[in-house]
Design a protein around this motif. Structure first.
Motif, PDB file in Angstrom:
ATOM      1  N   GLU A 148      55.184  83.736  24.523  1.00 39.35           N
ATOM      2  CA  GLU A 148      54.035  84.648  24.632  1.00 39.35           C
ATOM      3  C   GLU A 148      54.482  86.109  24.633  1.00 39.35           C
ATOM      4  OE1 GLU A 148      50.860  83.924  24.527  1.00 39.35           O
ATOM      5  OE2 GLU A 148      51.297  81.777  24.350  1.00 39.35           O
ATOM      6  N   SER A 149      55.637  86.364  25.213  1.00 36.46           N
ATOM      7  CA  SER A 149      56.079  87.751  25.370  1.00 36.46           C
ATOM      8  C   SER A 149      56.435  88.416  24.051  1.00 36.46           C
ATOM      9  CB  SER A 149      57.285  87.816  26.321  1.00 36.46           C
ATOM     10  OG  SER A 149      58.462  87.331  25.696  1.00 36.46           O
ATOM     11  N   VAL A 150      56.744  87.614  23.019  1.00 40.67           N
ATOM     12  CA  VAL A 150      57.194  88.209  21.755  1.00 40.67           C
ATOM     13  C   VAL A 150      56.114  88.235  20.679  1.00 40.67           C
ATOM     14  CG1 VAL A 150      59.591  87.573  22.199  1.00 40.67           C
ATOM     15  CG2 VAL A 150      58.147  86.023  20.858  1.00 40.67           C
ATOM     16  N   VAL A 151      54.926  87.709  20.960  1.00 36.55           N
ATOM     17  CA  VAL A 151      53.857  87.685  19.957  1.00 36.55           C
ATOM     18  C   VAL A 151      53.534  89.121  19.528  1.00 36.55           C
ATOM     19  CG1 VAL A 151      51.439  87.115  19.489  1.00 36.55           C
ATOM     20  CG2 VAL A 151      52.869  85.535  20.824  1.00 36.55           C
ATOM     21  N   GLY A 152      53.666  89.387  18.242  1.00 37.18           N
ATOM     22  CA  GLY A 152      53.376  90.711  17.706  1.00 37.18           C
ATOM     23  C   GLY A 152      54.522  91.701  17.797  1.00 37.18           C
ATOM     24  N   TYR A 153      55.676  91.267  18.316  1.00 37.14           N
ATOM     25  CA  TYR A 153      56.824  92.164  18.464  1.00 37.14           C
ATOM     26  C   TYR A 153      57.920  91.797  17.464  1.00 37.14           C
ATOM     27  CZ  TYR A 153      54.935  94.060  22.803  1.00 37.14           C
ATOM     28  OH  TYR A 153      54.140  94.687  23.738  1.00 37.14           O
ATOM     29  N   THR A 154      58.768  92.757  17.164  1.00 37.32           N
ATOM     30  CA  THR A 154      59.867  92.544  16.229  1.00 37.32           C
ATOM     31  C   THR A 154      61.203  92.738  16.945  1.00 37.32           C
ATOM     32  OG1 THR A 154      59.792  94.873  15.542  1.00 37.32           O
ATOM     33  CG2 THR A 154      58.526  93.286  14.234  1.00 37.32           C
ATOM     34  N   VAL A 155      62.253  92.184  16.338  1.00 39.88           N
ATOM     35  CA  VAL A 155      63.608  92.403  16.846  1.00 39.88           C
ATOM     36  C   VAL A 155      63.952  93.878  16.649  1.00 39.88           C
ATOM     37  CG1 VAL A 155      66.042  91.823  16.534  1.00 39.88           C
ATOM     38  CG2 VAL A 155      64.287  90.044  16.290  1.00 39.88           C
ATOM     39  N   PRO A 156      64.511  94.533  17.661  1.00 39.81           N
ATOM     40  CA  PRO A 156      64.863  95.955  17.523  1.00 39.81           C
ATOM     41  C   PRO A 156      65.797  96.200  16.345  1.00 39.81           C
ATOM     42  CG  PRO A 156      65.022  95.264  19.813  1.00 39.81           C
ATOM     43  CD  PRO A 156      64.808  94.018  19.000  1.00 39.81           C
ATOM     44  N   HIS A 157      65.776  97.409  15.863  1.00 37.06           N
ATOM     45  CA  HIS A 157      66.666  97.825  14.781  1.00 37.06           C
ATOM     46  C   HIS A 157      68.117  97.605  15.212  1.00 37.06           C
ATOM     47  CE1 HIS A 157      68.856 100.632  12.126  1.00 37.06           C
ATOM     48  NE2 HIS A 157      67.893 100.373  11.265  1.00 37.06           N
ATOM     49  N   PRO A 158      69.005  97.259  14.276  1.00 43.47           N
ATOM     50  CA  PRO A 158      70.413  97.012  14.632  1.00 43.47           C
ATOM     51  C   PRO A 158      71.048  98.107  15.475  1.00 43.47           C
ATOM     52  CG  PRO A 158      70.037  96.359  12.376  1.00 43.47           C
ATOM     53  CD  PRO A 158      68.755  96.973  12.848  1.00 43.47           C
ATOM     54  N   SER A 159      70.699  99.363  15.226  1.00 47.40           N
ATOM     55  CA  SER A 159      71.280 100.451  16.022  1.00 47.40           C
ATOM     56  C   SER A 159      70.801 100.387  17.468  1.00 47.40           C
ATOM     57  CB  SER A 159      70.907 101.807  15.416  1.00 47.40           C
ATOM     58  OG  SER A 159      69.494 101.982  15.385  1.00 47.40           O
ATOM     59  N   ASP A 160      69.558  99.933  17.678  1.00 44.08           N
ATOM     60  CA  ASP A 160      69.053  99.775  19.044  1.00 44.08           C
ATOM     61  C   ASP A 160      69.648  98.546  19.701  1.00 44.08           C
ATOM     62  OD1 ASP A 160      67.438 102.031  18.875  1.00 44.08           O
ATOM     63  OD2 ASP A 160      65.781 100.905  17.992  1.00 44.08           O
ATOM     64  N   LEU A 161      69.870  97.484  18.900  1.00 44.00           N
ATOM     65  CA  LEU A 161      70.500  96.289  19.453  1.00 44.00           C
ATOM     66  C   LEU A 161      71.904  96.600  19.940  1.00 44.00           C
ATOM     67  CD1 LEU A 161      69.507  93.417  17.005  1.00 44.00           C
ATOM     68  CD2 LEU A 161      68.974  93.545  19.440  1.00 44.00           C
ATOM     69  N   ALA A 162      72.609  97.459  19.208  1.00 43.37           N
ATOM     70  CA  ALA A 162      73.969  97.826  19.608  1.00 43.37           C
ATOM     71  C   ALA A 162      73.975  98.581  20.919  1.00 43.37           C
ATOM     72  CB  ALA A 162      74.632  98.658  18.512  1.00 43.37           C
ATOM     73  N   ASP A 163      72.860  99.286  21.201  1.00 40.81           N
ATOM     74  CA  ASP A 163      72.737 100.001  22.469  1.00 40.81           C
ATOM     75  C   ASP A 163      72.001  99.098  23.443  1.00 40.81           C
ATOM     76  OD1 ASP A 163      72.443 101.711  24.571  1.00 40.81           O
ATOM     77  OD2 ASP A 163      71.051 103.089  23.576  1.00 40.81           O
ATOM     78  N   ALA A 164      72.765  98.293  24.166  1.00 43.03           N
ATOM     79  CA  ALA A 164      72.168  97.291  25.049  1.00 43.03           C
ATOM     80  C   ALA A 164      71.290  97.913  26.123  1.00 43.03           C
ATOM     81  CB  ALA A 164      73.268  96.449  25.705  1.00 43.03           C
ATOM     82  N   ALA A 165      71.517  99.173  26.457  1.00 39.11           N
ATOM     83  CA  ALA A 165      70.778  99.800  27.555  1.00 39.11           C
ATOM     84  C   ALA A 165      69.415 100.316  27.120  1.00 39.11           C
ATOM     85  CB  ALA A 165      71.599 100.952  28.146  1.00 39.11           C
ATOM     86  N   SER A 166      69.154 100.355  25.798  1.00 38.30           N
ATOM     87  CA  SER A 166      67.868 100.878  25.338  1.00 38.30           C
ATOM     88  C   SER A 166      66.756  99.887  25.661  1.00 38.30           C
ATOM     89  CB  SER A 166      67.916 101.148  23.830  1.00 38.30           C
ATOM     90  OG  SER A 166      68.121  99.949  23.124  1.00 38.30           O
ATOM     91  N   GLY A 167      65.565 100.394  25.966  1.00 38.70           N
ATOM     92  CA  GLY A 167      64.442  99.544  26.337  1.00 38.70           C
ATOM     93  C   GLY A 167      64.134  99.655  27.817  1.00 38.70           C
ATOM     94  N   ASN A 168      62.999  99.061  28.215  1.00 32.81           N
ATOM     95  CA  ASN A 168      62.562  99.175  29.606  1.00 32.81           C
ATOM     96  C   ASN A 168      62.807  97.896  30.391  1.00 32.81           C
ATOM     97  OD1 ASN A 168      60.672  97.614  28.309  1.00 32.81           O
ATOM     98  ND2 ASN A 168      58.894  98.555  29.279  1.00 32.81           N
ATOM     99  N   HIS A 169      63.791  97.114  29.981  1.00 30.57           N
ATOM    100  CA  HIS A 169      64.138  95.882  30.672  1.00 30.57           C
ATOM    101  C   HIS A 169      65.072  96.172  31.837  1.00 30.57           C
ATOM    102  CE1 HIS A 169      67.870  96.413  28.467  1.00 30.57           C
ATOM    103  NE2 HIS A 169      67.175  96.458  27.345  1.00 30.57           N
ATOM    104  N   SER A 170      65.385  95.129  32.613  1.00 36.20           N
ATOM    105  CA  SER A 170      66.231  95.288  33.790  1.00 36.20           C
ATOM    106  C   SER A 170      67.694  95.475  33.405  1.00 36.20           C
ATOM    107  CB  SER A 170      66.093  94.076  34.708  1.00 36.20           C
ATOM    108  OG  SER A 170      66.600  92.914  34.069  1.00 36.20           O
ATOM    109  N   GLN A 171      68.475  95.974  34.334  1.00 36.81           N
ATOM    110  CA  GLN A 171      69.906  96.188  34.127  1.00 36.81           C
ATOM    111  C   GLN A 171      70.619  94.876  33.843  1.00 36.81           C
ATOM    112  OE1 GLN A 171      71.685  99.029  33.890  1.00 36.81           O
ATOM    113  NE2 GLN A 171      73.533  97.811  33.511  1.00 36.81           N
ATOM    114  N   ALA A 172      70.108  93.775  34.379  1.00 39.48           N
ATOM    115  CA  ALA A 172      70.748  92.469  34.169  1.00 39.48           C
ATOM    116  C   ALA A 172      70.766  92.089  32.695  1.00 39.48           C
ATOM    117  CB  ALA A 172      70.028  91.395  34.991  1.00 39.48           C
TER     118      ALA A 172
END
Length: 335
Positions: free
Chosen positions: A54-78
């Motif tokens: 349910e959490s991914v409906v309508g969402y896309t995988v981040p751009h490779p440059s954002d994926l490389a930056d693991a800290a980007s996004g509003n998720h937890s530090q874990a």
């Protein structure tokens, strides 16, 4: 629909006392599979998957440059810490010798996977997981470690399959049960679109470098020799869209030298592209189930629903797949 799903229950690490047994394989006969489907752990896992979907409906995988930056996004530090851990495992592949001196390169199952990469994982897993869990969750180490060790392939059989992928998903589920991750959309979405994508990249590389065989491949009537969950989550991403033209699904190609993760923002398409990387011949012959879905199912919502049912029957409901799953402890083995 996210709000219609209840939160995954929480298990306090303070309740994980010495009398609670560590997880171990419990499915030995077909009747154990029926029991497994009525356990608390099975239903926790089903809810976990539904919430991730349910959490991914309508969402896309981040751009490779954002994926490389693991800290980007509003998720937890874990989330960032787990991606860093997977990065470490990936670097070990570069450190490993390709093969023992004086031996020929095997067509399938390079023993270096067991003798170097696997042996290192076993030796360093306590340190890696203690660092990741920190003092707050250190009590849970022996309850999550068996899932971690079984997530990347069999060091004995030198193979990888949907059972290993499921074990990694159960590993993530245990971490959410004790609230290393939280049952909120930002963390759940990041587990799929960041952590699981990073895990896929690692496992694809392990398969390529160490020539891992498919574990119990279903051949042409199975969905995929190695994976299932990318199709489940990928169809979830597209669930609210109508089905794209069949040629857009089956005719996926990636530039030579490129990587599926870098070429697509949808897990379903990534997995199809991966098949084109490793298989030759007509798609309808080597991937008949995926061909049938693309040519006969008109809506992604129906694909997503059908794949949940297929996963329950063909992965979680097959003894040959689930007999190696560690169960008990956090994934509770009670009726």
């Amino acid at each position: 629909m996210q709000s219609t799903l209840r939160d995954l229950r929480q298990i306090s690490v303070s309740h994980l006392v010495d009398t609670v047994k560590s997880p171990e394989p419990k499915i030995h006969y077909d009747e154990h599979v029926a029991y497994w489907k009525n356990t608390t752990g099975y239903h926790d896992y089903q809810l976990f998957l539904r919430r991730l979907n349910e959490s991914v409906v309508g969402y896309t995988v981040p751009h490779p440059s954002d994926l490389a930056d693991a800290a980007s996004g509003n998720h937890s530090q874990a989330i960032t810490d787990l991606i860093t851990l997977l990065d470490t495992l990936d670097k070990w592949i570069d450190d490993s010798p390709a093969q023992k001196p004086g031996t020929t390169t095997p067509r399938f199952g390079n023993p270096t996977f067991r003798d170097y990469w696997g042996d290192r994982l076993i030796k360093e897993s306590d340190h890696l997981l203690r660092t990741f869990l920190g003092p707050t969750y250190s009590t849970a180490l022996r309850f999550v470690k068996p899932y971690f060790l079984e997530s990347f392939g069999s060091f004995r059989r030198l193979d990888y399959g949907t059972g290993h992928e499921t074990t990694f998903s159960l590993f993530l589920c245990t971490l959410m049960l004790i609230r290393v991750f939280h049952p909120h959309p930002p963390d759940e979405r990041a587990l799929v679109l960041r952590v699981f994508v990073r895990y896929l990249r690692l496992c694809w590389r392990l398969q390529d470098v160490y020539k891992l065989e498919p574990a119990g491949s279903h051949g042409v009537w199975g969905l995929d020799d190695y994976s299932f969950l990318p199709y489940l989550f990928g169809s979830g991403q597209l669930r609210d869209q109508t089905m794209v033209p069949v040629n857009a699904v089956l005719g996926i190609k990636i530039p030579k030298g490129a990587h599926p993760v870098d070429s697509f923002d949808n897990l379903y398409f990534m997995a199809i592209a991966r098949i084109h990387q490793v298989k030759c011949g007509p798609f309808f012959e080597h991937s008949s189930q995926l061909y049938s879905i693309a040519t006969h199912v008109q809506r992604w919502a129906k694909v997503n629903k059908g794949l949940f049912e297929m996963y329950q029957a063909e992965v979680l409901g097959k003894r040959v797949v689930v007999q190696h799953l560690p169960l008990g402890g956090l994934i509770e083995w009670d009726h």
